[in-house]
Every structure is written in C-alpha cells, then in structure tokens.
Design an enzyme around this catalytic site. Sequence first.
Site, PDB file in Angstrom:
ATOM      1  N   LYS A 255       0.850  -1.199   0.000  1.00  0.00           N
ATOM      2  CA  LYS A 255       0.000   0.000   0.000  1.00  0.00           C
ATOM      3  C   LYS A 255       0.880   1.241   0.000  1.00  0.00           C
ATOM      4  O   LYS A 255       1.911   1.281   0.688  1.00  0.00           O
ATOM      5  CB  LYS A 255      -0.898  -0.044   1.242  1.00  0.00           C
ATOM      6  CG  LYS A 255      -1.990   1.010   1.299  1.00  0.00           C
ATOM      7  CD  LYS A 255      -2.849   0.827   2.561  1.00  0.00           C
ATOM      8  CE  LYS A 255      -3.972   1.831   2.668  1.00  0.00           C
ATOM      9  NZ  LYS A 255      -4.800   1.606   3.884  1.00  0.00           N
TER      10      LYS A 255
ATOM     11  N   SER B 200      -9.650   1.497   3.065  1.00  0.00           N
ATOM     12  CA  SER B 200      -8.849   2.325   2.171  1.00  0.00           C
ATOM     13  C   SER B 200      -7.794   1.540   1.396  1.00  0.00           C
ATOM     14  O   SER B 200      -7.217   2.053   0.445  1.00  0.00           O
ATOM     15  CB  SER B 200      -8.155   3.424   2.972  1.00  0.00           C
ATOM     16  OG  SER B 200      -7.247   2.844   3.907  1.00  0.00           O
TER      17      SER B 200
ATOM     18  N   SER C 295      -9.690  -0.950   7.264  1.00  0.00           N
ATOM     19  CA  SER C 295      -9.171  -0.716   5.914  1.00  0.00           C
ATOM     20  C   SER C 295      -8.510  -1.905   5.252  1.00  0.00           C
ATOM     21  O   SER C 295      -8.226  -1.862   4.055  1.00  0.00           O
ATOM     22  CB  SER C 295      -8.182   0.450   5.920  1.00  0.00           C
ATOM     23  OG  SER C 295      -8.875   1.654   6.064  1.00  0.00           O
TER      24      SER C 295
END
Lengths: 492, 485
Positions: free
Chosen positions: A80, A155, A179
């Site tokens: 990420k 996210s 997330s």
Amino acid sequence: MNEDIHYLPAHSIRELLKSRNIGAEDVVGASARRIGKFDCRVRAYLSAITEQAISAARAIDRGSVSASDGLLSGVPVAVKNNICTKGIETNCASRILEGYIPPYDSTAVQRLKAAGAILIGKTNLDEFGMGSSTENSAFFPTRNPWNLDKVPGGSSGGSAAAVSAGMATVALGSDTGGSVRQPAGFTNLFGLKPTYGAVSRYGLVAFASSLDQIGIFSRDIEDCATVFNLISGYDPMDSTSSTLTRPVSMEEIKKGLDGVKFGIPESFLEEGVNEEVSSCFEKAVSALESLGARAERIELPNLKYSVASYYLVANAEASSNLARYDGIRYGKRAAHYSDISDMYDKTRTEGFGREVKRRIMLGTYALSSGYYDEYYLRAQKVRTLIKADFEAAFKKVNAVLMPTSPTPPFGFGEKLVDPLSMYLSDIFTLAVNLSGIPSISFPSGFSAEGLPVGTQAIGPSFSEELIFRIAYNFSEKCGFHNKRPELEKQFK
Amino acid sequence: MKNSSSEYEAIIGLEIHAQLLTQSKLFCSCGTNFGEPPNSQVCPICLGHPGVLPVLNEKAVELAIRVALAASTTIRKESIFARKNYFYPDLPKSYQISQYEKPLAENGILEAEVDGEARTIGLKRIHLEEDAGKSFHPEKDEDEQFTFVDLNRCGVPLIEIVTEPDIRSPKEAHSYLLSLKQLLEFLEVCDGNMEKGSLRCDANVSVRLKGEREMGTKSEIKNINSFKGVEKGLSFEIERQIELLKRGERVKQETLLWDPVKEVCLPMRSKEEAHDYRYFPEPDLLPLVISGEMVEEIRKGLPELPNERRKRFIRQYGLPQHDAWLLTSVRSLADYYEAVVSECGDAKTASNWIMTEVLRIVSEKAGDISSCPISSHSLSELILLLKDGTISGKIAKTVFEEMAKTGKGPRSIVEEKGFVQVTDEEQIREFILCVLKENQEIVTEYLGGKSKSFTFLVGQTMKLSKGMANPELVNRILREELSKP
C-alpha cells in the site's frame, strides 16, 4: 498449470522454486503480465515497478542474492502506498506527498525483503487511508476485479484488487478502522488486522497512530500466516511494538474447531445489515457449528458508540499527524504565496483532498481547548468501555464473529455524497481497532450478483493463531476462497 | 527600581530550559554537538519524515531524574508525553513532544543565595521535552526573501524547570538562575552555557500594590540568554508595568522579547492571538514508567550537591560563609579547592589564594577553572614553600605570576631564578649593617623617637636583598642592631 502461476500461493511458489520446476522470473513475470493486461482498468497500482521486480527475480534465479532461501523468495508482493519503501515514491495517494521518495524502508517491508519477497508495486488507497472505497485517492479510483462497476472497498482497495486479480501474491495494507478487512471482504480475500503492537508501525505513514496497524491480504491462510510470522515481532524503532507476539504455527491452525466457542453480538447486528450479508453470515455460523464449534449469543452494549468514538479519536490524531505536510521540507509546495502563513494555507489547500480536509477540521475542533473534554476525552472514555465489552465477552467465548461489512461491495459514487453513510460502512470493523485486538476477514459467500461477502473472526490480544484456525477450518470446508474473479469476461 | 518600588511589588516566576548532556537526541540517535554545519546532525526521525516514530533516550530520563531528586520533587511513577501542536517552519513534525498534564516531577524546592542569605523558592514542575530547530535570515540583500532552517537542534533533549511565582525582585531572579545553573553543573546534567543556548530562561512578571492579594496581569519575557538579560529585562518590564498602573492604565497580557542591544522588552505577539496547542497524549510513545529501584539507583550515583558541599566546607575547613559560597559556585572549582587543601593542609590560605589570585587569572582568560594553567598540585606546592619559609609572601606572588605565564611548577621557578628566601642571619645582618651605614641620618631620627623611620630601614634592607630576605628576621635583627649602644 503455467496459466495460473499468478494465482499460486507463496508456499507453492517456494516448493516449485526449490524443485526448479519454475524460476522466480516466471512467477514475477506472470504477475507483471496480469498488471500489463488488466491494470489499465482495475487501477490497483499507483506505481507498478515490474521491470525492477523482474530483474530482482532474475538475481534470485542466478542465485546471486542470499534471499533465495527465504520463505517468500521470488514472491511478488504489493505494498500500500502509505508504507515507506526506500527509493520508491510513497505518496499516500495525496497530492501533498506527490514525488516524495523515502530515504528508508519501513520495518515490515525490510523484513519481507529479507525473506526474498519482491516488491512489484505500490498500490492505490483512499488519501492517507481516509475512506472505505478507494474513491478518495487524489489520482484515480480503483475498481473491484469482481465487478468493475463496484468499489473494491477501502482504504487499502489497491492492495485488495491487486491480490484478488492475480497481480500480486500477497499484499500489505493498513487497517485503522477496517481498511484491510473491509476490502478483503469485498474482493474475496483473507484480510488480517493484527493485534495492536504485533507489527511494527515504523514506516507506515501515520493516519491515527493509536489505531493504525499494518495488515495482510492473501488468498489462503498459510500465506497469511507466513507473512504474519515474518513481519510481526518487537521492533526497537517502534516504542508501541510488543514483545509478547509469538509466531503462529500451521500445525495448530490446522487443528479442528472442537471446543471453540464463539459469540455473536446479535443485538448489535440488528442495525441495518443487508439481507444477503445476513444470510451469508448465518450460513457461516452453521458451517462453523457443523465443524464442532459452538455459537453463543453475547452482548457488546457499547459497540453502538464505535462510529462516534472512532471518528473523534482517529480525526484528532490525524489532525496532528498530517500537520507536518506543510510544504517546508518535502512534497508539494504551492507555487505562489505572499508570506509564510499564506504558503501554509495554499500548500494545504492545494495538497489535501476534500475528505482529508474534513477530517483535519473535525479533529482540530475535537482537540481545541474548550472542546477537548467534551469530545476527545469522552471518546477515549467510550473507547475504554468498548474494550471492556470485548474483555468481558472473551471471558465467556474464545472469539467473536461478525460480518465484515454491513453490505456487499457498493457502486461508485453511491456513498461519496453522504460522508456519514460511508462512515457507517465500517460499523463492524471500528471497534476492533479501538480495542487493539486482532481480527481476520475471510471469504464466506457471494451475493445474488456474485459479489463477495466476508465474515470476521475477532479474538483477544495476540490470539492470531486462534482466529487463523477459525478462518482456515471454515475455508477448507466451504472453499469460497478458491473462487476467482472473471476478469477476462469483463474485459470483452 | 526607583522610589516607586516602595508602593509596588513584583511577582516573578521563571521557566528554565536546560539542554541535557546526552550523546544523542531525545528520540533518535543523532548527535547533539553545538556548532556543527547546518543540518549535518539529522535523520528521518528528527526531520519528521512520514512514517517515522520516536524512541525515548533513556540517558535523558536518567539525567532529568537526577535534577528531580536534587530539587526534592515528587517523581511520578507514570508520566505521559504529549503533543504540543503548532506550525513553525523549524518544527518538522508541526508538533513538539513534551510533557503536559502528567510531568516527570512536581513540587520541589531550590535554595538560592540572595545578599548572602539562603532563600528557598518553590519548583512547580520539571518535565522532559524536545527542542525545535532554528530559522535565520541572512543579511545579504539578494537572499533577503529566504528563510534558512537549521534542524541540528531539532530533537535535542531539554528539561523545563518551572518555578512557583515566589521571586520578588530581578536580583533574586538572577541569584536563583545562578544557583540553578550551579546545581545543573554539579549534577553533570547541563553545561549551563547560556551563550550556546544550553540554558535559556523565560520570565513571567506582574506587579501589584504591596499588601494586595490578587495577582496583577502578567507578561512573559521570552528567550533571555544571559544573566544580565534576566536582571535588566525584568527591571525594565517591572518599571514599565508600574508606570502603566500609576497612570491608571491596565497591563496587557502579552509576550515580550528582551532586546539585549537596545535594553528594552519588545512585544512579540499578544496573548489573545496565542496558539491553542491542542495538547493530547502522544500515541507513539508508551507512558514513561519509573520504578522505585531506578530512582534509588540514580540517587546512589548523585554527587554531593552544592548546598551540602557548602555546609561541609564551613564545617570541615572552618571557612567563612562567603568563601564557602564562592568556592562551591562551580563544581570544578570546588574540586580544585579540595585537591589543593588535601595536599597543602592549609584550608584558609588555599581559599585566599584561589579566591584572589587564581580566579583573577581565570577571569582574565575568560575561562573557567579547567583553563587555569596552574594545577592544584602546583598551587599547593607554592603554599607549602611559603609555609616552610623557603620563599616570602612577596616572592610567592612573583612566582605565581611566573607559574601563570609559563605553566611551570613553583620549585623549578624558585630554583631557576634563585628566589629562595635568605634566612641566613649573618647574611641579613650584613645587609642591615650596610643600610645603617648608608642612612645614618635616618638612624639618628629613629633613635630620636621617630618610629616611622624603622619601616623605612626595613624597606631599604629588603631592597638590598632584592626582596629575598626573610622579613621576620629582618625585623628582629634590625631591632637588635639599633638597640646596640
């Protein structure tokens, strides 16, 4: 079988590499080809570094790097874009950090690299991890490989989409309020939010420090366990990292569920769960019972305050954590300004997106003198109550079971107009972060539309082995995790 | 203060920042040396890069506890770090990690000497915090639009020591600061150098009519970096406030900066616009837990503190108050004194030499005792030479100057220059007879009753001996010769 290299789990890759049936270049090349073919639409990656990855794989095949014996040797890993990687842009999907190249590796990435893992790209996210759909990226939204009209969740939507679409074997995400688990649920993956302190946060760009934890996406439990064992454990660079973490053992995980008691907070679940999710959840409970586990109704009376408590604590911390992006030392600076405060104003006006600004404002307000007691402090007190709810529950049951998300993956724009409805999509995941306990989301069925639905197993601190065991046994029986998205069809 | 001081009194509290003598910064392993090239002692952690985390320096905690113990404060078993949020170009994280609601230590006392008397002042709290960086604006025209930022100081460990508003005059504030500096140096916690910024002082001051109970509106004088500044700045501000009150105006709550060149306090910003720091517990650090064992361990390692040492000097060496205060003002000076006494065994003579001659040459060099060219061993040897009569007091002064100039030991100087005192009575008698012969008129005057003439004759004898005759012998033999018929 070569066709499916991109879907091989890490432990199979290791065996094939050892027996020299395939090389690391084949493995990384397979993922790279998937990226080349599908990422123009899925857009999981903010930056894919396939060429670099392939040359790293070649080095392993030549035996010129010591990592060739590592547990993740030759395994393409996606990270990420809020986790720092030395020399590779880490921008948190924010304009304000556009072009920022960290001078250091996060501890998790360092440990993965030491095990031979090959970084194949940095994945998309909601700006600074703020959102539940990956629509809040400053650059572009990521699509759900299961249905390109749906969001992949957030996210960490980029990491989820990458693993789900066979563009990486495993991925790191971060889970501040769900997330990792929510996008794992939306893309039919396993998604782990470890115990707070089990995985070092060093190098994870902070959103809400007391809630953030690096998490793992994988297509099977064994990969998840391998990555967890590699990245967890005390790190002297992170004062909040724990010395209590112990590696999990596949042998233990593979033991059945006899004698395992889990609790279901039925009254909490009554609040607005989608019917299809509800039905998947009930079936999952029955399946677990058929495996020898026992389900019990429990009460977690303060969980209904999770959303309120979470958004105060998280935003308060975020307002402070994001204050360093001021245009002085790195990242973006506004081009024209008259003086120092004008420079701060313009840099932050241009650099931050709507959602980030909204949260900075809320957090600043919650911390300001005169409101601190009423908001921040009270939210912390509620947090203590929520934690106590779980502690009380774990005296009666071994784990708690909940749906990961109240709905299946939703469409683009559906919740963007109403921030509160977006916040509510995390209602089942937030309490876990507030309590610092571990939770894993596992694939547990599909909606009528064929969209994945996830269930989460929540355990007490440092009970990763137990929740892996629940997820493993369920998956071995039901096999939902073996189903793959039909990307080729969607591309016609 | 002028005559107005009779009606008004000042209420003063100090906030002192002291840089701890650690090798590395408070939350990372960067060095803390002063005067290195800008931004040469920095890393991602002290630069506040995205994703980095602070790790507490244990040495800094230990040093802070030393001060907390010496000031008799209550040390918290669990203190909490907090974030103090504000925007400033030289503050990389846009917050400073400090302690707020639960500081390391609270409620202590400190003794200071004011006009030769011991005064006790309350300490409100001692807490740990990190320093910020430095901005500077070059004077060259073409660079005028730029601000340069040096982040070497960023993350340097500080303790903040906050007093109760117990101080009543600028002079008292000065004495208090001096005592605190002494204490910090004794504890080897801070080098006390105000010019280098390792000791900084903010002062809060208000005035009120004597006898009134309510406090007046206070102003805060920031960043005073000299002892003179403390006294002058406070005097200026007190006078200003009294003038305002006398005219029937009100004192505005504001932050001032002391301008040491113009010798005035200038307003920095008014308190109304002051920052809301939005303190909250630092989530990246665990609470700082201090065990009883740790405190005891540190207590055992504490040196003798200035007050104790002062009292011991009076008791053990029979020194007057004044000598004891002066000699214990700096730890290295007290050590020097004790080294001299242990060798020469004459406490008062040693004290006299140090307070006058030694401190004179040290201050001429604008250094401290460590820069003194005369070792404690040399000084005690000099005192011994004087005591056993090898040299006279006068010669000793000459030898001392030579020692200061060359750094040589007193014995070799005495031998080289033939400074040995003449104690041979026959030799002295010869000098005297010679003087008497040449000054017959004076002798007659003396014998006629003019006693002053005796001193003149002694002087002439000493002159003839080039100062090396033993003055006591000169006196005795001269009397003998003069009383001869």
